[in-house]
Motif scaffolding. Sequence first.
Motif, short mmCIF file in Angstrom:
data_model
loop_
_atom_site.label_atom_id
_atom_site.label_comp_id
_atom_site.label_asym_id
_atom_site.label_seq_id
_atom_site.Cartn_x
_atom_site.Cartn_y
_atom_site.Cartn_z
N SER A 66 0.87 -1.25 -0.10
CA SER A 66 0.11 0.01 0.04
C SER A 66 0.86 1.21 0.13
CB SER A 66 -0.99 -0.12 1.36
OG SER A 66 -0.12 -0.07 2.28
N GLN A 67 0.48 2.24 -0.78
CA GLN A 67 1.08 3.50 -0.76
C GLN A 67 1.01 4.22 0.47
OE1 GLN A 67 3.70 2.95 -2.92
NE2 GLN A 67 3.39 5.22 -3.85
N ILE A 68 1.97 4.64 1.08
CA ILE A 68 2.04 5.52 2.02
C ILE A 68 2.00 7.13 1.70
CG2 ILE A 68 3.24 6.58 4.13
CD1 ILE A 68 2.19 3.42 4.28
N ASN A 69 1.03 7.99 2.14
CA ASN A 69 1.03 9.38 1.72
C ASN A 69 1.67 10.24 2.69
OD1 ASN A 69 0.28 11.78 0.57
ND2 ASN A 69 -2.03 11.61 0.97
N TYR A 70 3.09 10.26 2.53
CA TYR A 70 3.90 11.41 3.25
C TYR A 70 3.47 12.90 3.16
CZ TYR A 70 6.70 7.17 3.83
OH TYR A 70 6.96 5.90 4.37
N LYS A 71 2.68 13.22 2.09
CA LYS A 71 2.27 14.71 1.97
C LYS A 71 1.18 14.87 2.88
CE LYS A 71 4.91 15.39 -1.31
NZ LYS A 71 6.05 15.89 -0.68
N LEU A 72 0.72 14.03 3.80
CA LEU A 72 -0.37 14.23 4.79
C LEU A 72 0.40 15.35 5.82
CD1 LEU A 72 -1.75 10.59 5.54
CD2 LEU A 72 -3.02 12.74 4.65
N VAL A 73 1.73 15.08 5.88
CA VAL A 73 2.60 16.44 6.62
C VAL A 73 3.45 17.16 5.65
CG1 VAL A 73 4.41 16.42 8.44
CG2 VAL A 73 2.68 14.54 8.39
N PRO A 74 2.93 18.31 5.49
CA PRO A 74 3.73 19.27 4.46
C PRO A 74 5.15 19.25 4.72
CG PRO A 74 1.67 20.42 5.35
CD PRO A 74 1.90 18.86 6.30
N ASN A 75 6.02 19.29 3.77
CA ASN A 75 7.34 19.25 3.86
C ASN A 75 7.97 17.91 4.08
OD1 ASN A 75 7.42 21.84 2.88
ND2 ASN A 75 7.05 22.68 5.10
N LEU A 76 7.22 16.71 4.54
CA LEU A 76 7.84 15.70 4.98
C LEU A 76 8.18 14.87 3.65
CD1 LEU A 76 8.47 13.62 7.19
CD2 LEU A 76 6.26 12.44 6.67
N GLU A 77 9.38 14.58 3.47
CA GLU A 77 9.96 13.81 2.32
C GLU A 77 10.14 12.36 2.50
OE1 GLU A 77 10.25 15.31 -0.85
OE2 GLU A 77 9.41 17.30 -0.19
N PRO A 78 9.67 11.37 1.55
CA PRO A 78 10.00 10.15 1.64
C PRO A 78 11.57 10.03 1.40
CG PRO A 78 8.34 10.29 -0.18
CD PRO A 78 8.72 11.67 0.62
N LEU A 79 12.45 9.41 2.06
CA LEU A 79 13.87 9.00 1.45
C LEU A 79 13.63 8.32 0.37
CD1 LEU A 79 15.17 8.07 5.26
CD2 LEU A 79 15.40 10.41 3.82
N LYS A 80 14.67 8.94 -0.74
CA LYS A 80 15.07 8.33 -2.05
C LYS A 80 15.75 6.66 -1.63
CE LYS A 80 14.32 12.44 -4.46
NZ LYS A 80 13.69 12.95 -3.55
N GLU A 81 16.62 6.94 -1.02
CA GLU A 81 17.47 5.76 -0.86
C GLU A 81 17.14 5.24 0.54
OE1 GLU A 81 21.81 6.28 -1.35
OE2 GLU A 81 21.16 7.75 -3.00
N ARG A 82 16.18 3.97 0.46
CA ARG A 82 15.83 3.31 1.68
C ARG A 82 16.77 2.44 1.79
NH1 ARG A 82 9.45 2.85 1.25
NH2 ARG A 82 9.28 3.37 3.47
N GLY A 83 17.18 2.54 3.20
CA GLY A 83 17.99 1.45 3.79
C GLY A 83 18.16 1.59 5.27
N PRO A 84 19.08 0.53 6.08
CA PRO A 84 19.05 0.76 7.48
C PRO A 84 19.63 1.95 7.80
CG PRO A 84 20.19 -1.15 6.48
CD PRO A 84 19.73 -0.35 5.44
N THR A 85 19.05 2.48 9.03
CA THR A 85 19.47 3.84 9.54
C THR A 85 20.69 3.62 10.54
OG1 THR A 85 17.80 3.50 11.32
CG2 THR A 85 17.29 5.18 9.41
N PRO A 86 21.85 4.48 10.41
CA PRO A 86 22.77 4.10 11.24
C PRO A 86 22.40 4.03 12.79
CG PRO A 86 23.01 6.32 10.16
CD PRO A 86 21.68 5.50 9.85
N ASP A 87 22.91 3.14 13.44
CA ASP A 87 22.73 2.90 14.93
C ASP A 87 23.68 4.03 15.78
OD1 ASP A 87 21.44 2.04 17.11
OD2 ASP A 87 23.11 0.39 17.40
N PHE A 88 23.32 4.34 16.75
CA PHE A 88 23.86 5.34 17.85
C PHE A 88 23.63 4.98 19.19
CE2 PHE A 88 20.26 7.45 16.61
CZ PHE A 88 19.65 7.92 17.51
N GLY A 89 24.50 5.33 20.21
CA GLY A 89 24.21 5.27 21.48
C GLY A 89 24.57 6.40 22.05
#
Length: 156
Positions: free
Chosen positions: A1-24
Amino acid sequence: SQINYKLVPNLEPLKERGPTPDFGLPTPAGKKVFLQDFKGKLVFLNFWASWCLPCREEMPAMERLYQEYKDRGLVVLAVNVKDNRTKAFNFVKELKLTYPIALDSDGQVGLLYGAWGLPTTYLIGRDGTGLARIWGPAQWYSPGARELIRTLLEAN
């Protein structure tokens, strides 16, 4: 299903989807919190500072969002960037924020995530994949934002 990120103005879907860097990072209580601790949850990762007026304006809405959806798998993780500890603590107390707070005193995690300006917010899927990003504040408790969070919680 398509997610409508435009429901929040200026929220941009990430073009390169991948794991986010972990941090502590340390919490105000002195424990260490890791992004990986929240695998299995939808993570609302927010970078902020006590001197940032737009941060002050959006954080009560983030608290309401957290209260509404935390039992359904949403976690808000607010990373305080390069701030005075005491001012950060007072800010959290004053706004009665209950979601997890982490302290990025040297700004390294903020840099890692490209939080050049504050606030910067990322939405991260339950599997740790970066979904979307916004630079600047948003109306996080608007009907559109709530619909987006609800959809993401159901889709993941």
